[in-house]
Motif scaffolding. Structure first.
Motif, PDB file in Angstrom:
ATOM      1  N   GLN A  54     -36.440  17.575  11.605  1.00 40.07           N
ATOM      2  CA  GLN A  54     -36.881  17.150  10.206  1.00 40.07           C
ATOM      3  C   GLN A  54     -35.616  18.011   9.602  1.00 40.07           C
ATOM      4  O   GLN A  54     -35.764  19.288   9.713  1.00 40.07           O
ATOM      5  N   MET A  55     -34.461  17.537   9.089  1.00 36.22           N
ATOM      6  CA  MET A  55     -33.551  18.214   8.284  1.00 36.22           C
ATOM      7  C   MET A  55     -33.016  18.064   7.127  1.00 36.22           C
ATOM      8  O   MET A  55     -33.669  17.148   6.527  1.00 36.22           O
ATOM      9  N   ALA A  56     -32.431  18.827   6.363  1.00 38.13           N
ATOM     10  CA  ALA A  56     -32.116  18.804   4.975  1.00 38.13           C
ATOM     11  C   ALA A  56     -30.546  19.149   4.878  1.00 38.13           C
ATOM     12  O   ALA A  56     -30.107  20.067   5.580  1.00 38.13           O
ATOM     13  N   SER A  57     -29.859  18.700   4.142  1.00 41.67           N
ATOM     14  CA  SER A  57     -28.453  18.907   3.685  1.00 41.67           C
ATOM     15  C   SER A  57     -28.188  19.141   2.328  1.00 41.67           C
ATOM     16  O   SER A  57     -28.598  18.448   1.542  1.00 41.67           O
ATOM     17  N   VAL A  58     -27.386  20.296   1.780  1.00 39.35           N
ATOM     18  CA  VAL A  58     -27.189  20.585   0.700  1.00 39.35           C
ATOM     19  C   VAL A  58     -25.447  20.452   0.418  1.00 39.35           C
ATOM     20  O   VAL A  58     -24.909  21.058   1.335  1.00 39.35           O
ATOM     21  N   HIS A  59     -25.157  19.527  -0.326  1.00 40.16           N
ATOM     22  CA  HIS A  59     -23.583  19.326  -0.549  1.00 40.16           C
ATOM     23  C   HIS A  59     -22.973  20.544  -1.516  1.00 40.16           C
ATOM     24  O   HIS A  59     -23.624  20.921  -2.368  1.00 40.16           O
ATOM     25  N   LEU A  60     -22.123  21.142  -0.801  1.00 43.12           N
ATOM     26  CA  LEU A  60     -21.599  22.369  -1.555  1.00 43.12           C
ATOM     27  C   LEU A  60     -20.261  21.994  -2.082  1.00 43.12           C
ATOM     28  O   LEU A  60     -19.793  23.047  -2.838  1.00 43.12           O
ATOM     29  N   GLY A  61     -19.776  20.789  -1.843  1.00 38.74           N
ATOM     30  CA  GLY A  61     -18.433  20.714  -2.538  1.00 38.74           C
ATOM     31  C   GLY A  61     -17.275  20.972  -1.415  1.00 38.74           C
ATOM     32  O   GLY A  61     -17.308  21.480  -0.407  1.00 38.74           O
ATOM     33  N   GLY A  62     -16.277  20.318  -1.787  1.00 32.09           N
ATOM     34  CA  GLY A  62     -14.845  20.251  -0.980  1.00 32.09           C
ATOM     35  C   GLY A  62     -15.248  19.602   0.436  1.00 32.09           C
ATOM     36  O   GLY A  62     -14.640  19.831   1.306  1.00 32.09           O
ATOM     37  N   GLY A  63     -16.382  18.611   0.399  1.00 33.83           N
ATOM     38  CA  GLY A  63     -16.588  18.090   1.716  1.00 33.83           C
ATOM     39  C   GLY A  63     -17.499  18.858   2.708  1.00 33.83           C
ATOM     40  O   GLY A  63     -17.615  18.581   3.824  1.00 33.83           O
ATOM     41  N   TYR A  64     -17.974  19.949   2.090  1.00 37.60           N
ATOM     42  CA  TYR A  64     -18.704  20.871   3.187  1.00 37.60           C
ATOM     43  C   TYR A  64     -20.272  20.668   2.697  1.00 37.60           C
ATOM     44  O   TYR A  64     -20.577  20.354   1.423  1.00 37.60           O
ATOM     45  N   GLU A  65     -21.112  20.613   3.790  1.00 45.67           N
ATOM     46  CA  GLU A  65     -22.411  20.493   3.536  1.00 45.67           C
ATOM     47  C   GLU A  65     -23.074  21.818   4.247  1.00 45.67           C
ATOM     48  O   GLU A  65     -22.749  22.436   5.135  1.00 45.67           O
TER      49      GLU A  65
END
Length: 277
Positions: A54-65
């Motif tokens: 079970q995962m989660a991702s946070v969008h950082l901007g610039g195409g990075y997570e």
């Protein structure tokens, strides 16, 4: 290198038996976006450890997570089974001071699930934070209470004293790529990263406690390291930097091809699906 939940920069907890540990997100467990991912990885004996994470991702901007993994609640034996004397005998004395605070092991309870970074924070992820905030690290500002406030950091290849004037995460003294773990960041820098991440995601991020980090690292194992009791001098499961130095004639060189930092997720994941623990 920093790991978000982030980090190898650990905050100590009281050695209560057992100890309750809070999750890195206040107000309950749950990411801004839930996702599941199959994470196959070969175990130390070549066994298949594929599991649904079970995962989660946070969008950082610039195409990075920044990807994070949910770690279940549970209990474990925190610390080392090896006494300081045994550690000194096995590792030529270099491990004794690190073993004193971890021996004997004690039972610790992690009472609630928590998320922790899938890998260390990378150079690219940290650079995104810096570009959004114009943040200057302690090494850049000379505010790490070292060398009378002179900007710089401790680095390899600096002669008898490893202090290097002007060394920072952007120029640590050896080549790094975007997927390398960011280095030369202090507790203050890692905390600032967490605060920025909290504002972006709308949830509170913080550094994991020492107990949370060790629990996530062990991933249900009771050996000295998550892959077993061997320090792994050949670099199969970890980037053992001490053995990678050219000037260390007493130990064989690892065969992983990385004298300094290796790209994140280069080595196998542990049973919680976490890399580079």
């Amino acid at each position: 290198a920093a790991r978000t939940a982030i980090s190898r920069l650990q905050a100590p907890i009281a050695a209560t038996q057992p100890a309750d540990v809070r999750p890195p997100w206040d107000g309950g467990v749950g990411p801004a976006r839930d996702a599941s991912a199959s994470m196959p990885a070969a175990g130390p004996q070549g066994t298949d450890r594929s599991r649904l994470l079970q995962m989660a991702s946070v969008h950082l901007g610039g195409g990075y997570e920044l990807s994070m993994v949910l770690i279940p609640a549970g209990e474990f034996m925190m610390g080392s089974r090896m006494s300081p004397a045994e550690a000194a005998d096995m590792y030529d004395g270099i491990e004794e001071m690190y073993t004193r605070s971890g021996y004997p092991p004690r039972n610790v309870r992690v009472s609630r699930p928590f998320y922790i970074g899938l890998t260390e924070v990378t150079v690219a992820q940290f650079r995104e934070f810096v570009e959004w905030t114009d943040y200057k690290t302690d090494a850049q500002r000379g505010t790490a209470n070292l060398q009378n406030g002179e900007p710089g950091a401790f680095a390899w290849g600096s002669g008898s004293t490893p202090w290097t004037r002007g060394a920072t995460w952007r120029d640590p003294g050896f080549p790094q790529g975007d997927d390398s773990p960011v280095v030369m960041v202090s507790w203050n820098d890692a905390t600032a990263f967490c605060e920025w991440l909290s504002r972006k995601a709308g949830r509170r991020f913080r550094l994991p406690t020492e107990a949370e980090w060790e629990y996530a690292c062990r991933a249900g194992t009771a050996t000295e390291y998550w892959w077993g009791d061997d320090l792994d001098e050949k670099g199969k499961f970890a980037n053992v930097a001490y053995y990678a130095r050219d000037d260390d004639a007493d130990h064989p060189q690892p065969d992983d091809g990385y004298q300094n930092t290796a790209p994140v997720a280069h080595y196998p994941a542990n049973d919680f699906g976490l890399y580079d623990m």
